[in-house]
Scaffold this active site. Structure first.
Site, PDB file in Angstrom:
ATOM      1  N   HIS A 159       7.273  -7.416  -2.037  1.00 10.09           N
ATOM      2  CA  HIS A 159       7.015  -6.734  -0.762  1.00 10.09           C
ATOM      3  C   HIS A 159       7.878  -7.354   0.343  1.00 10.09           C
ATOM      4  O   HIS A 159       7.676  -7.063   1.519  1.00 10.09           O
ATOM      5  CB  HIS A 159       5.548  -6.892  -0.341  1.00 10.09           C
ATOM      6  CG  HIS A 159       4.551  -6.171  -1.189  1.00 10.09           C
ATOM      7  ND1 HIS A 159       4.704  -4.870  -1.604  1.00 10.09           N
ATOM      8  CD2 HIS A 159       3.341  -6.564  -1.674  1.00 10.09           C
ATOM      9  CE1 HIS A 159       3.639  -4.512  -2.314  1.00 10.09           C
ATOM     10  NE2 HIS A 159       2.803  -5.517  -2.377  1.00 10.09           N
ATOM     11  N   LYS A 215       0.797  -1.231   0.000  1.00  6.84           N
ATOM     12  CA  LYS A 215       0.000   0.000   0.000  1.00  6.84           C
ATOM     13  C   LYS A 215       0.830   1.283   0.000  1.00  6.84           C
ATOM     14  O   LYS A 215       0.366   2.344   0.426  1.00  6.84           O
ATOM     15  CB  LYS A 215      -1.018   0.025   1.168  1.00  6.84           C
ATOM     16  CG  LYS A 215      -1.857  -1.219   1.339  1.00  6.84           C
ATOM     17  CD  LYS A 215      -2.243  -1.910   0.049  1.00  6.84           C
ATOM     18  CE  LYS A 215      -3.298  -1.184  -0.747  1.00  6.84           C
ATOM     19  NZ  LYS A 215      -3.500  -1.927  -2.062  1.00  6.84           N
ATOM     20  N   SER A 231      -4.908   2.752   4.057  1.00  9.08           N
ATOM     21  CA  SER A 231      -5.009   2.096   2.757  1.00  9.08           C
ATOM     22  C   SER A 231      -5.075   0.570   2.941  1.00  9.08           C
ATOM     23  O   SER A 231      -5.857  -0.122   2.266  1.00  9.08           O
ATOM     24  CB  SER A 231      -3.810   2.488   1.896  1.00  9.08           C
ATOM     25  OG  SER A 231      -3.932   1.969   0.599  1.00  9.08           O
TER      26      SER A 231
HETATM   27  P1  A3P Z   1      -5.037   4.713  -1.188  1.00 13.78           P
HETATM   28  O1  A3P Z   1      -5.700   3.481  -0.654  1.00 13.78           O
HETATM   29  O2  A3P Z   1      -4.590   5.632  -0.085  1.00 13.78           O
HETATM   30  O3  A3P Z   1      -5.855   5.430  -2.207  1.00 13.78           O
HETATM   31  P2  A3P Z   1      -0.034  -0.352  -3.714  1.00 13.78           P
HETATM   32  O4  A3P Z   1      -0.016  -0.220  -5.190  1.00 13.78           O
HETATM   33  O5  A3P Z   1       1.320  -0.412  -3.089  1.00 13.78           O
HETATM   34  O6  A3P Z   1      -0.958  -1.435  -3.261  1.00 13.78           O
HETATM   35  O7  A3P Z   1      -0.613   1.029  -3.134  1.00 13.78           O
HETATM   36  C1  A3P Z   1      -1.962   1.384  -3.330  1.00 13.78           C
HETATM   37  C2  A3P Z   1      -2.129   2.833  -2.966  1.00 13.78           C
HETATM   38  O8  A3P Z   1      -1.485   3.644  -3.964  1.00 13.78           O
HETATM   39  C3  A3P Z   1      -3.592   3.248  -2.931  1.00 13.78           C
HETATM   40  O9  A3P Z   1      -3.674   4.272  -1.922  1.00 13.78           O
HETATM   41  C4  A3P Z   1      -3.761   3.792  -4.337  1.00 13.78           C
HETATM   42  O10 A3P Z   1      -4.868   4.637  -4.504  1.00 13.78           O
HETATM   43  C5  A3P Z   1      -2.452   4.545  -4.495  1.00 13.78           C
HETATM   44  N1  A3P Z   1      -2.153   4.850  -5.901  1.00 13.78           N
HETATM   45  C6  A3P Z   1      -2.157   4.011  -6.963  1.00 13.78           C
HETATM   46  N2  A3P Z   1      -1.869   4.674  -8.098  1.00 13.78           N
HETATM   47  C7  A3P Z   1      -1.684   5.983  -7.750  1.00 13.78           C
HETATM   48  C8  A3P Z   1      -1.380   7.160  -8.489  1.00 13.78           C
HETATM   49  N3  A3P Z   1      -1.228   7.153  -9.815  1.00 13.78           N
HETATM   50  N4  A3P Z   1      -1.263   8.327  -7.795  1.00 13.78           N
HETATM   51  C9  A3P Z   1      -1.433   8.363  -6.463  1.00 13.78           C
HETATM   52  N5  A3P Z   1      -1.719   7.271  -5.714  1.00 13.78           N
HETATM   53  C10 A3P Z   1      -1.854   6.087  -6.354  1.00 13.78           C
END
Ligand code: A3P
Length: 294
Positions: free
Chosen positions: A107, A47, A137
């Site tokens: 991860h 996340k 998140s």
């Molecule tokens: P949120 O749940 O706070 O919205 P991962 O890819 O490591 O699982 O992380 C997911 C998080 O990254 C989510 O956060 C998601 O919305 C955010 N995320 C994914 N793409 C993004 C982007 N282009 N810009 C900003 N945040 C992004």
């Protein structure tokens, strides 16, 4: 919402780290993984912006060709090293079929990374995100991604997170462990909050680290294509092509909010004080620091 039986949702244990049982079963293949010198490893605590960073890197690797980046879902374009689930190819199997140069997602905490990545001197890009936004998140992700145990209330989940009893274990150990590696390895350590504030500057950092030059228009295209709004509506980036038995986007979309500081909409004042205290204790002595908002 239990089409997945509770016993399958319980976390197993990988060398002391709570992790999905199927991943633990697949561990021998991961441990023996053969990296190639031109592999680029994308490493994060869950996340923390993994998908965002992955899309940026695929765009760089495809020279800003948006159509090429739609060739497949992000979880196939950037295979997930330790992933193992019934009936689908494991991360290692996917990687073995991927032509070089490969992008590899993990991860894993630094001490569990298969040694081949270090032996082959592979480049690594790590992205960290402040723990308050990570825990929020993660709380939503626990609900929508069916391999997780029931997270309980947010108050309960905050305790589980602080105790390091979530999948992949302690956030504090993860971010600090990878931070220390920076001194001895080819590792670029990035922050989600910096990427939010000035994505152009962070993309330039990545290009320098990779020793790659691209036209100015290409940087423009990368920034546009990897913005939250663009990725949210892109089926190759938003995880909506995953079977609903694995992820239920009606409970919470994978690309949920994409901002810094959303924790303020969730933490009570008391929870915030307790979290701050715990944070200070567990980060004491580290020169690593986080922006809790951007
Ligand atoms: P949120 O749940 O706070 O919205 P991962 O890819 O490591 O699982 O992380 C997911 C998080 O990254 C989510 O956060 C998601 O919305 C955010 N995320 C994914 N793409 C993004 C982007 N282009 N810009 C900003 N945040 C992004």
């Amino acid at each position: 919402p239990a089409d997945t039986p509770a016993t399958l949702r319980e976390l197993g244990n990988l060398h002391g780290i709570p992790l999905y049982k199927s991943f633990v079963e697949g561990w021998p293949q991961v441990e023996a993984f053969q990296a190639r010198p031109d592999d680029l490893l994308i490493s994060t605590y869950p996340k923390s912006g993994t998908t965002w960073l992955s899309e940026i890197l695929d765009m760089i690797y495809q020279d800003g060709d948006v159509e090429k980046c739609r060739r497949d879902a992000i979880f196939n374009r950037v295979p997930f090293l330790e992933m193992k689930a019934p009936q689908i190819p494991s991360g290692v199997e996917q990687l073995e079929k991927t032509p070089s140069p490969r992008l590899v997602k993990t991860h894993l905490p630094v001490h569990l990374l298969p040694s081949s990545f270090w032996d082959k001197n592979c480049k690594v890009i790590y992205m960290a995100r402040n723990p308050k936004d990570v825990v929020i998140s993660y709380y939503y992700f626990y609900q929508m991604a069916k391999m997780h145990p029931d997270p309980g209330t947010l108050a309960e989940f905050l305790e589980t997170f602080m105790a390091g009893k979530v999948a992949y274990g302690s956030w504090y150990e993860h971010v600090q462990g990878w931070w220390e590696k920076k001194h001895e390895k080819q590792l670029l350590y990035l922050f989600y909050e910096d990427m939010k504030k000035d994505p152009r500057q962070e993309v330039q950092k990545i290009l320098r680290f990779l020793g790659k030059e691209v036209a100015e228009g290409t940087v423009e295209r990368i920034l546009h294509h990897t913005s939250f709004q663009e990725m949210k509506k892109n089926p190759a980036a938003n995880y909506e092509t995953m079977p609903t038995t694995l992820m239920d986007h009606s409970l919470s979309p994978f690309l949920r909010k994409g901002i810094s500081g959303d924790w303020k909409n969730h933490f009570t004042v008391a929870q915030n004080e307790r979290f701050d205290q715990h944070y200070q204790k567990h980060m004491a002595g580290s020169d690593l620091s986080f922006q809790m908002e951007a």
